[in-house]
Design an enzyme around this catalytic site. Structure first.
Site, short mmCIF file in Angstrom:
data_model
loop_
_atom_site.label_atom_id
_atom_site.label_comp_id
_atom_site.label_asym_id
_atom_site.label_seq_id
_atom_site.Cartn_x
_atom_site.Cartn_y
_atom_site.Cartn_z
N HIS A 96 -5.50 -3.88 -2.14
CA HIS A 96 -5.25 -2.90 -3.20
C HIS A 96 -5.13 -3.58 -4.57
O HIS A 96 -4.88 -2.90 -5.57
CB HIS A 96 -3.97 -2.11 -2.93
N SER A 156 0.80 -1.22 0.00
CA SER A 156 0.00 0.00 0.00
C SER A 156 0.84 1.28 0.00
O SER A 156 0.34 2.33 -0.38
CB SER A 156 -0.96 0.00 1.19
N LYS A 178 -12.41 -0.66 -1.01
CA LYS A 178 -11.55 0.01 -2.01
C LYS A 178 -12.23 -0.09 -3.38
O LYS A 178 -13.27 0.53 -3.57
CB LYS A 178 -10.14 -0.58 -1.94
C1 PLP Z 1 -6.76 -1.07 3.23
C2 PLP Z 1 -6.18 -2.34 3.64
C3 PLP Z 1 -6.75 -3.09 4.67
C4 PLP Z 1 -7.90 -2.60 5.48
O1 PLP Z 1 -9.11 -2.77 4.79
P1 PLP Z 1 -10.46 -2.40 5.57
O2 PLP Z 1 -11.50 -3.21 4.89
O3 PLP Z 1 -10.65 -0.93 5.42
O4 PLP Z 1 -10.25 -2.81 6.99
C5 PLP Z 1 -6.20 -4.33 4.98
N1 PLP Z 1 -5.13 -4.79 4.32
C6 PLP Z 1 -4.53 -4.09 3.34
C7 PLP Z 1 -3.36 -4.66 2.63
C8 PLP Z 1 -5.04 -2.84 2.97
O5 PLP Z 1 -4.45 -2.13 2.02
#
Ligand code: PLP
Length: 394
Positions: free
Chosen positions: A211, A183, A245
């Site tokens: 992502h 990320s 996302k």
């Molecule tokens: C954004 C992200 C999360 C968190 O996701 P949520 O559904 O908002 O808890 C977990 N792991 C990774 C790799 C992320 O980029």
């Protein structure tokens, strides 16, 4: 309370003095290619995870509304008591079908999914081997799986991973866990290499593709599709990801993998047992987001084209931007206060790009993180590149 007050005041004062204090920007319109930020209309958004523009898609909103009317606001229960609604079952079947996985289970977030998963996977003496740049939720999930030996290998360093696997050779079960797309760097995990090493050392590969889902591969199935691997034998054994996302930008996450794993999570996973199920409107929104993605793979193609245009444009300005298919484009700045200053200047120019510093990234590795959407127009990308040109010539 006095002790807390003093501690917090000292820390907050330090953040203000260092220019690294985070201010929350307030949004007053739906998340889209442009939105209203801190009272200013038409700010170009280049920092959201709304990769496919589904957060405000009319059909996603309709599905959420219909779900709200049909099932109400929430489950008022955890899944195993009376919190399993038709929409959860439908969503989980959809996720499994979309990814080509045997089964899936929803959680209220991917953070929850990771924390629900790892403690169930390991017993005393098992091992969890984790990339150094893995997401905070994986790190915390590993801490909750305290019965396992934990090893961290240098970011994307396959020799270091192999060393770690050799070091835990005696463990009955070995788990290798990695982000599919990192990320803060925006690089894709070398899943073919990870998978081969796992097979050679008898380890299970878990990938958090938050992502990557909706972003990578021709169909947006994620990093496994991008790397040409199946979800299952000789590929990625278990996937976790988010609905927050590309898949609508709401809330929710999931674990996808073998049927017996999903069954075990229903029996043992603590967030699943002790915390309310995903709210029905959000489950319906996520379901619709996946349907749109299946029907409109051109969204993924548009995202890939926009990613290419932005990376190329930034490189031509003189920024050190690596080639990668992901929607995350970091521009290294170094100093946290400077990264925050630059993001403030961009916002003054109508471009919303956020600066990340310590503790989100290591000290001295602060950066601006540009994130792309399929819904950015050529003109909007051009305007953003112009703003970066101005910054570069500062
Ligand atoms: C954004 C992200 C999360 C968190 O996701 P949520 O559904 O908002 O808890 C977990 N792991 C990774 C790799 C992320 O980029």
């Amino acid at each position: 309370m006095n002790i807390l007050h003093k501690r917090f005041a000292d820390t907050l004062e330090g953040l203000h003095a260092a220019g690294t204090y985070k201010r929350l920007r307030t949004i007053a319109a739906p998340m889209a290619a442009t939105t209203r930020v801190d009272g200013v209309d038409e700010i170009l958004v280049f920092c959201s995870n709304n990769y496919l523009g589904l957060a405000n898609h009319p059909k996603v909103l309709e599905a959420a509304e219909a779900g709200l009317r049909r099932y109400g606001a929430g489950t008022a229960s955890v899944r195993f008591i009376c919190g399993t609604f038709e929409c959860h079952v439908a969503l989980e079947e959809k996720v499994a079908d979309f990814l080509g996985a045997p089964a899936a289970l929803s959680f209220t977030s991917c953070w929850n999914a990771n924390e629900g998963l790892l403690p169930v996977l390991v017993e005393d003496g098992d091992a969890i081997v984790s990339d150094a740049n893995n997401h905070a939720s994986i790190i915390d999930a590993g801490r909750l799986a305290a019965q396992a030996t934990r090893k961290v290998f240098a970011h994307q360093d396959m020799a270091a991973l192999e060393q770690a696997l050799v070091a835990v050779a005696e463990s009955e079960l070995k788990i290798v866990i990695s982000d599919g797309v990192f990320s803060m760097e925006g690089d894709v995990a070398q899943l073919s290499e990870l998978s081969s090493l796992c097979q050679r050392h008898g380890a299970i590969l878990v990938v958090d593709d938050s992502h990557g889902t909706g972003v990578l591969g021709a169909h947006g199935r994620g990093s496994a599709e991008h790397c040409g691997l199946p979800i299952g034998a000789q590929g990625v054994d278990i996937v976790t990801s988010t609905f927050g996302k590309a898949l609508g930008g709401g809330n929710g996450g999931f674990v996808a993998g073998p049927v017996e794993l999903i069954d075990m999570l229903v029996q043992r996973s603590r967030p699943h047992l002790f915390s309310n199920a995903l709210a029905p409107p959000l489950a319906c929104a996520a379901h619709e987001a996946i349907c749109i993605l299946e029907q409109e793979p051109e969204r993924v193609a548009r995202l890939h084209a926009n990613v290419h245009t932005m990376r190329k444009g930034l490189r031509e300005i003189g920024y050190d931007v690596v080639d990668s298919p992901t929607g995350i484009i970091p521009i290294m700045i170094g100093d946290t206060a400077e990264a925050i200053r630059l993001s403030d200047r961009l916002l003054d120019m109508g471009i919303f790009v956020v600066g990340f510093g310590f503790p989100v990234v290591p000290e001295g590795a602060a950066r601006l993180r540009v994130q792309m959407s399929s819904e950015h127009s050529a003109a909007q990308i051009e305007r953003t590149l112009d703003a970066f040109q101005t910054l570069h010539g500062r």
